[in-house]
Design a protein around this motif. Structure first.
Motif, PDB file in Angstrom:
ATOM      1  N   UNK A  10       0.444  -1.064  -0.168  1.00 28.91           N
ATOM      2  CA  UNK A  10      -0.456   0.490   0.048  1.00 28.91           C
ATOM      3  C   UNK A  10       0.846   0.631   0.230  1.00 28.91           C
ATOM      4  N   UNK A  11       2.477   1.163   0.977  1.00 28.79           N
ATOM      5  CA  UNK A  11       3.080   2.508   0.588  1.00 28.79           C
ATOM      6  C   UNK A  11       3.401   2.191  -0.419  1.00 28.79           C
ATOM      7  N   UNK A  12       3.707   1.526  -1.236  1.00 27.61           N
ATOM      8  CA  UNK A  12       4.338   1.648  -2.960  1.00 27.61           C
ATOM      9  C   UNK A  12       3.739   2.533  -3.736  1.00 27.61           C
ATOM     10  N   UNK A  13       2.328   2.720  -3.365  1.00 24.70           N
ATOM     11  CA  UNK A  13       1.598   3.082  -4.275  1.00 24.70           C
ATOM     12  C   UNK A  13       0.957   5.026  -3.709  1.00 24.70           C
ATOM     13  N   UNK A  14       1.971   5.148  -2.677  1.00 24.94           N
ATOM     14  CA  UNK A  14       2.290   6.949  -3.071  1.00 24.94           C
ATOM     15  C   UNK A  14       2.945   7.177  -2.978  1.00 24.94           C
ATOM     16  N   UNK A  15       3.505   8.714  -3.826  1.00 23.96           N
ATOM     17  CA  UNK A  15       4.494   9.269  -4.057  1.00 23.96           C
ATOM     18  C   UNK A  15       5.415   9.273  -3.798  1.00 23.96           C
ATOM     19  N   UNK A  20       8.417   9.247   1.817  1.00 25.07           N
ATOM     20  CA  UNK A  20       9.931   9.693   2.243  1.00 25.07           C
ATOM     21  C   UNK A  20       9.556  11.109   3.364  1.00 25.07           C
ATOM     22  N   UNK A  21       8.191  11.205   2.998  1.00 23.31           N
ATOM     23  CA  UNK A  21       7.438  11.919   4.651  1.00 23.31           C
ATOM     24  C   UNK A  21       7.110  11.405   5.981  1.00 23.31           C
ATOM     25  N   UNK A  85       8.695   2.792 -13.226  1.00 25.17           N
ATOM     26  CA  UNK A  85       9.036   3.524 -11.970  1.00 25.17           C
ATOM     27  C   UNK A  85      10.206   3.575 -11.271  1.00 25.17           C
ATOM     28  N   UNK A  86      10.606   2.085 -10.959  1.00 30.17           N
ATOM     29  CA  UNK A  86      12.095   1.897 -10.854  1.00 30.17           C
ATOM     30  C   UNK A  86      13.161   2.776 -11.732  1.00 30.17           C
ATOM     31  N   UNK A 230      15.362  15.652  -3.540  1.00 35.84           N
ATOM     32  CA  UNK A 230      14.180  15.690  -3.828  1.00 35.84           C
ATOM     33  C   UNK A 230      13.009  14.774  -3.952  1.00 35.84           C
ATOM     34  N   UNK A 231      13.660  13.386  -3.416  1.00 37.02           N
ATOM     35  CA  UNK A 231      12.729  12.233  -3.241  1.00 37.02           C
ATOM     36  C   UNK A 231      13.251  10.930  -4.921  1.00 37.02           C
TER      37      UNK A 231
END
Length: 289
Positions: A10-15, A20-21, A85-86, A230-231
């Motif tokens: 579920x966390x992987x779906x986040x930006x 990081x936040x 994405x990776x 910057x992520x």
């Protein structure tokens, strides 16, 4: 454990910025609660950065807990996010050093020290380059299965069990054209180590890089993974080491530690300070922990 995998998915779906936040909050909480591990970090930083004030070292350690939390959450992205994405999240810098060596038909050892972004960066690299890597079995069976599944995600890796030793690594490297991704900067005990300086401290360090290079004719190309503010991530490659290996494996190992130390000074918040790097002491020396 299965629930943890669901949470990571579920966390992987986040930006990435949102991930990081979340990591900043988890890192701040872990800094307060994980007292024994925090103590390890405090000892390591005091030994390695005596010139810094206690407040400066505390700030490094607080940021390090964030980077460790980010690494943990990023496993979800490594395991479940798309390959595209990776690829998009990590940029290469000076990868031509690796490409040129492989194009010339050389055996390659990628010296890959323990910086906190090492997992994210290598999941891009392994899409582009087959890799030989060492695998340590996890105590938890479900975690072990998931880690192995993740390592084999692109069917482009040759895993060697840590318990199989250097000879197995050498055989695999001789048999394949893939570079060997080597993370040798942890304490494996006195039996497998020589004592060479690390931040001016005699440190038990495997001389495997020198021995493997000598027996296979491989060149050593260091690479450092960096989590940017910057992520995004950067995987930087360094020039192949000239005159390596020498006839002195201890001197070679000291050279390796000097390189890792220099990079840790550049990215002090991202090096693995929570590992008991100085656990094994020369005979007669008391434990620093």
């Amino acid at each position: 454990m299965r629930l943890a995998f669901v949470v990571l998915y579920l966390i992987s779906l986040l930006p990435m910025r949102a991930i990081h936040a979340v990591a900043r909050g988890i890192g701040a909480l872990a800094y307060r609660l994980a007292k024994s591990r925090r103590r390890v970090g405090e000892v390591n930083l005091a030994l390695c950065f005596p010139e810094k004030s206690a407040a400066e070292r505390e700030q490094i350690l607080r940021r390090h807990f964030y980077h460790m939390a980010a690494m943990g959450l990023e496993y979800g992205v490594c395991w479940y996010a798309s390959a595209r994405r990776l690829q998009d999240l990590t940029d290469y810098r000076d990868k031509h050093y690796l490409d040129d060596a492989l194009a010339a038909g050389k055996k390659v050892i990628i010296l890959y020290p323990h910086f906190c972004a090492f997992e994210m960066a290598v999941y891009k690299l392994n899409q582009d380059v087959p890799l030989i890597s060492v695998y340590s079995r996890q105590k938890n069976r479900a975690m072990d299965e998931q880690m192995l599944k993740g390592r084999h995600r692109y069917d482009n890796v040759f895993l060697v069990k840590r318990t199989d030793g250097l000879l197995s690594i050498i055989r695999t490297l001789k048999k394949n054209d893939a570079p060997f991704l080597y993370l040798p900067d942890q304490d494996f005990g006195e039996k497998e180590s020589v004592f060479v300086p690390f931040f001016g401290i005699p440190t038990a360090t495997t001389d495997g890089v020198s021995r493997i290079a000598k027996l296979t004719g491989a060149v050593v190309i260091p690479a450092i993974a960096n989590r940017l503010d910057n992520g995004r991530f950067e995987l930087r490659f360094y020039p192949p080491w000239e005159g390596f290996p020498s006839s002195d494996s201890v001197a070679d190992t000291a050279r390796m530690n000097a390189f890792i130390e220099a990079r840790a000074r550049e990215l002090p918040e991202q090096y693995f300070w929570l590992h008991k790097r100085f656990k094994t002491r020369p005979q007669g020396e008391a434990s620093v922990y």
